[in-house]
Design a protein around this motif. Structure first.
Motif, PDB file in Angstrom:
ATOM      1  N   CYS A 287       0.434  -1.479  -0.186  1.00 62.52           N
ATOM      2  CA  CYS A 287       0.075  -0.095   0.060  1.00 62.52           C
ATOM      3  C   CYS A 287       0.814   1.165   0.197  1.00 62.52           C
TER       4      CYS A 287
ATOM      5  N   CYS B 145       0.228   3.926   2.635  1.00 59.56           N
ATOM      6  CA  CYS B 145       0.181   3.672   4.284  1.00 59.56           C
ATOM      7  C   CYS B 145       2.169   3.515   3.997  1.00 59.56           C
TER       8      CYS B 145
ATOM      9  N   CYS C  52      -5.789  -2.801   1.290  1.00 54.86           N
ATOM     10  CA  CYS C  52      -4.751  -2.211   2.799  1.00 54.86           C
ATOM     11  C   CYS C  52      -6.126  -2.278   3.844  1.00 54.86           C
TER      12      CYS C  52
ATOM     13  N   ILE D  59      -6.198  -1.083   6.501  1.00 54.86           N
ATOM     14  CA  ILE D  59      -6.235   0.080   7.009  1.00 54.86           C
ATOM     15  C   ILE D  59      -6.762   1.655   6.639  1.00 54.86           C
ATOM     16  N   CYS D  60      -6.426   1.211   5.138  1.00 58.30           N
ATOM     17  CA  CYS D  60      -6.843   2.980   4.978  1.00 58.30           C
ATOM     18  C   CYS D  60      -8.180   1.864   3.344  1.00 58.30           C
TER      19      CYS D  60
END
Ligand SMILES: [Zn+2]
Lengths: 427, 217
Positions: free
Chosen positions: B4, B7, B17, B19-20
C-alpha cells in the motif's frame, strides 16, 4: 461454543482459591462479554487436528491447574478441577469470544486454523506468561507427535516434566507484607470515539517488524521499545481523535507489568500489575519526542517499592474481614459496579508488551511467528499488544470499533520513522 | 507481496490495505484468519420474539376483554402466565443460569402459578392436594435422573433438590393442618428428603472438603 464429546479422565478432587488479580473478572462479566486473551503460534506446516488433540491431553497432564472450571462458593468463587479434557476446535469465529463460565465448562479453548494454533483463556485462569508456558508445552508435544526431534532439555516447559506445585501458588499472597499501600487516585480518562462493532466482532490488524529495526528507531529517542511504542500510540490516538471534543480528559494507557521480573516466582497463574501512563491535555500538541519523554518519566516510578504498594493495596482489600464475609452475590454486585466506575473508566486503552517470548530456540525451524491478542474490552474500543520471536515483533491492534484511524496513524507514523512493516489482518 | 503506497506498508493477507482500504493487488499469501460466518445469537433472537409475541397477545386480549366484554378475566390468567414464563424460562435461558438456578426458579414459579389459578378460579384444592405434589415429585426425579444420566456431581443438584424438599415440607404441613388430601404430599415429602439424605450419605467422605470449598472466606 459448547463442549462436546469430552473424554473422562481419572483425577483426584482438587480445588483452588482464585488469586488476587483473578477475583475481579468473573464479577465484571456480563451476558455477552468477559475478559479473554489469546496467544497464537503459526507453524510452517498445516495443523493436524487429531495430533493437536493428543498434544492438548498431554499438556493438560503437565499443567493440571489449567483443567479447571469456575464454581460459586458462598463467599468467593473457586476453581474446581475437571474430570474431562476439552476438545480442540476449528476456528470459525472472531478471536476472543466470550468463554462461558458454567460448572461444566473449561476456562480456555484451543483452536486451529490452517497453520495456526490459538490458545484463548479467561483471564482469571492465567496471564500472558502462563499462557506462553502452556503454549510452549503444547507445541513441543505437537511437534514431537508429528515426528520432529526436539532437545527436551532445552525446553522450559516440556510435556514430559512433572506438574509443579510452585506453578500453582498465589504469589500475590506470598509477597504482600501489607505494610505500605498505594493510594488509588484515578481520574476519568478520555474514551476513544468510533462506531461500535456488534458484540463478538473483533478487528485484528497486526504489523510485523524486525526487532532490530524497532530498537534502532526507539534508540533515536533514547527509549526502550515499550516506552517508544507507548509514545507512538499516544501520538496516533491524538491525531486520529483530534476532530472530536477532547473534553479536557487525559489520555491514559494502562500497561501491565510482569511481576515475575521483580519478585522471584514460578507461578503460572496471574502475577502482574499495571501502571497507568497519563498524557494531560496540555501536552496534546506536543511532538513525539516530548510525548516519549513524558512516558519515560512516568515509567521511571516502576520499582519494587511501587509494585509492592500496589500488591499490598489489592491484597489488603481482599483480606478485609468485612469484604470476606460478604456473600458472593453482594461481592459480585459491588465488584461489577467498581469495574465500571474504577476499572476501564480510568484508562483509554491497554498496551501489553510481552516482549521477546521466553521460549527455546529449538522451535525456530518449525515456527513462523507468535501472536498475542487482547480480547475486546467491556467498555473501551481498542487494545494494543506486542510479542516478538526470532527477531520479529508482532504489533497487534484489536479493536471493537469500525474505524481504523488509530491503526492507520500508528503504522504510517512508524513507517515514516523508517519502520519496514508488513500487515496482516482478519478484516 | 502487495504494497500500500498510501500507508507505506506491505500487505500480506488481503488484496486491500486493512487500515486504509486501498486496493493493492492480488499478490497476497494465504489468509491467517478464517472467513467468518455470522455468529448470530439465535437463542437471544428467539427469546426476544417470544417475549414480544406474548406481550402483544396479552395487550390485545386485555384491550378486547375491556372493550367488548367489559370485564377482566381470561387476560389476567394470560398476563400472570406470561410473567411466569418470562421469569422461569426466558430469564434463565438468556442469562445462562446454572442447572440449580433454573430448576429452582421453575419450581417456585410453577407452584406459585398453580396456587394463583386455584385461588382466582375459586377451585382451591386440586393444586395443593394433587398438582403441586406431583409436579414437585416429577422435578425431584428429574434432578435425580440428571445426576445419574449426565454424570453430574452429586452436589450439583443439591440446591434445587433442597428447594423442592422445602416446598414438599410446606405442602405436607399445610395439608396436615388444613386436613386436606395427604397421601400425595406425604409421598413427595419422604421421596425428596430421602434423596437428599442418600446423597449426603454417599458424599459423607468428602463433606468436610465440600464445606471448605463452599464456605472458604
Ligand atoms: Zn493503506
Amino acid at each position: 461454543m459448547k463442549e462436546k464429546n469430552k473424554r473422562k479422565i481419572k483425577v483426584e478432587d482438587r480445588w483452588l482459591k482464585l488469586d488476587n488479580a483473578a477475583l475481579i473478572y468473573p464479577s465484571a462479566q456480563n451476558n455477552e462479554w468477559n475478559a479473554v486473551f489469546r496467544i497464537s503460534v503459526k507453524l510452517k506446516e498445516k495443523i493436524v487436528p487429531s495430533i493437536l488433540q493428543d498434544s492438548l491431553d498431554e499438556t493438560l497432564n503437565r499443567f493440571p491447574q489449567f483443567n479447571m472450571s469456575l464454581k460459586r462458593g458462598i463467599f468467593w468463587y473457586y476453581f474446581q478441577n475437571r474430570r474431562t479434557f476439552p476438545n480442540v476446535s476449528k476456528e470459525i469465529l472472531h478471536p476472543c469470544q466470550k468463554i462461558e463460565l458454567g460448572s461444566y465448562n473449561h476456562l480456555f479453548r484451543v483452536l486451529y486454523y490452517d497453520k495456526k494454533i490459538s490458545f484463548e483463556a479467561f483471564h482469571s485462569l492465567t496471564d500472558g506468561t502462563g499462557a506462553c508456558a502452556f503454549m510452549e508445552c503444547l507445541i513441543t508435544s505437537y511437534l514431537m507427535k508429528c515426528g520432529n526431534k526436539l532437545d527436551l532439555k532445552k525446553i522450559n516447559y516440556s510435556p514430559l516434566d512433572k506438574a509443579n506445585e510452585e506453578e500453582i501458588e498465589d504469589s500475590f499472597i506470598r509477597y504482600a507484607d501489607l505494610k505500605e499501600r498505594s493510594k488509588h487516585t484515578g481520574e476519568k480518562a478520555f474514551k476513544l470515539v468510533g462506531t461500535k462493532e456488534d458484540r463478538g466482532i473483533l478487528n485484528v490488524v497486526t504489523g510485523e517488524i524486525e526487532v532490530e529495526n524497532l530498537k534502532e528507531i526507539a534508540k533515536r529517542y533514547d527509549a526502550t521499545i515499550t516506552e517508544f511504542l507507548a509514545g507512538l500510540y499516544f501520538k496516533s490516538m491524538l491525531i486520529s481523535q483530534k476532530d472530536y471534543n477532547l473534553k479536557n480528559k487525559p489520555f491514559i494507557i494502562s500497561i501491565p507489568i510482569n511481576l515475575r521480573k521483580y519478585f522471584d516466582s514460578k507461578t503460572l497463574r496471574n502475577f502482574s500489575n499495571f501502571i497507568n501512563v497519563k498524557l494531560e491535555n496540555k501536552h496534546f500538541e506536543s511532538e513525539l519526542s516530548e510525548i516519549i519523554n513524558i512516558v519515560k518519566e512516568q515509567m521511571k516510578q516502576i520499582n519494587k517499592d511501587y509494585l509492592m504498594k500496589n500488591i499490598n493495596s489489592n491484597v489488603h482489600a481482599q483480606k478485609n474481614f468485612f469484604v470476606r464475609v460478604l456473600p458472593l452475590w453482594i461481592k459480585n454486585f459491588a465488584l461489577s459496579f467498581s469495574y465500571s466506575k474504577f476499572g476501564e473508566n480510568l484508562y483509554t486503552t491497554n498496551f501489553s508488551n510481552l516482549g521477546n517470548i521466553n521460549i527455546s530456540d529449538e522451535f525456530i525451524p518449525f515456527v513462523d511467528k507468535f501472536e498475542f491478542l487482547i480480547g475486546s474490552p467491556k467498555y473501551n474500543g481498542v487494545n494494543f499488544s506486542v510479542i516478538s520471536f526470532n527477531g520479529k515483533a508482532e504489533l497487534t491492534f484489536t479493536s471493537s470499533i469500525k474505524e481504523k484511524k488509530i491503526e492507520r496513524e500508528f503504522f504510517r507514523l512508524l513507517s515514516s520513522l523508517g519502520g519496514k512493516i508488513t500487515l496482516s489482518s482478519n478484516i | 507481496m502487495n504494497r500500500c503506497d498510501r500507508c507505506n506498508v506491505d500487505v500480506k493477507t488481503s488484496s486491500n490495505c486493512p487500515i486504509c482500504g486501498r486496493y493493492c493487488g492480488e499478490e497476497f499469501t494465504a489468509r491467517e484468519y478464517p472467513v467468518y460466518t455470522k455468529n448470530r445469537q439465535i437463542s437471544g433472537f428467539v427469546i426476544h420474539v417470544i417475549f414480544w409475541a406474548l406481550l402483544a397477545i396479552a395487550v390485545t386480549l386485555t384491550v378486547c376483554e375491556i372493550l367488548f366484554m367489559k370485564k377482566f378475566h381470561i387476560s389476567l390468567y394470560f398476563i400472570v402466565s406470561m410473567l411466569a414464563i418470562d421469569i422461569s424460562v426466558l430469564l434463565p435461558i438468556k442469562n445462562h443460569w446454572s442447572f440449580n438456578g433454573s430448576i429452582s426458579i421453575v419450581s417456585i414459579i410453577t407452584c406459585g402459578l398453580i396456587v394463583f389459578i386455584e385461588l382466582y378460579s375459586k377451585t382451591f384444592g386440586w393444586g395443593v392436594y394433587y398438582a403441586i405434589p406431583f409436579f414437585v415429585l416429577a422435578m425431584t426425579i428429574y434432578c435425580l435422573l440428571t445426576i445419574i444420566i449426565k454424570k453430574y456431581d452429586k452436589l450439583d443438584c443439591l440446591i434445587s433438590l433442597f428447594i423442592l424438599a422445602l416446598i414438599s415440607t410446606a405442602l405436607f404441613v399445610y395439608n396436615l393442618v388444613a386436613k386436606g388430601v395427604l397421601w400425595p404430599s406425604i409421598s413427595v415429602f419422604f421421596t425428596s428428603w430421602g434423596i437428599i439424605v442418600t446423597l449426603f450419605v454417599l458424599i459423607s467422605k468428602r463433606t468436610k472438603k465440600e464445606i471448605a470449598k463452599s464456605f472458604h472466606v
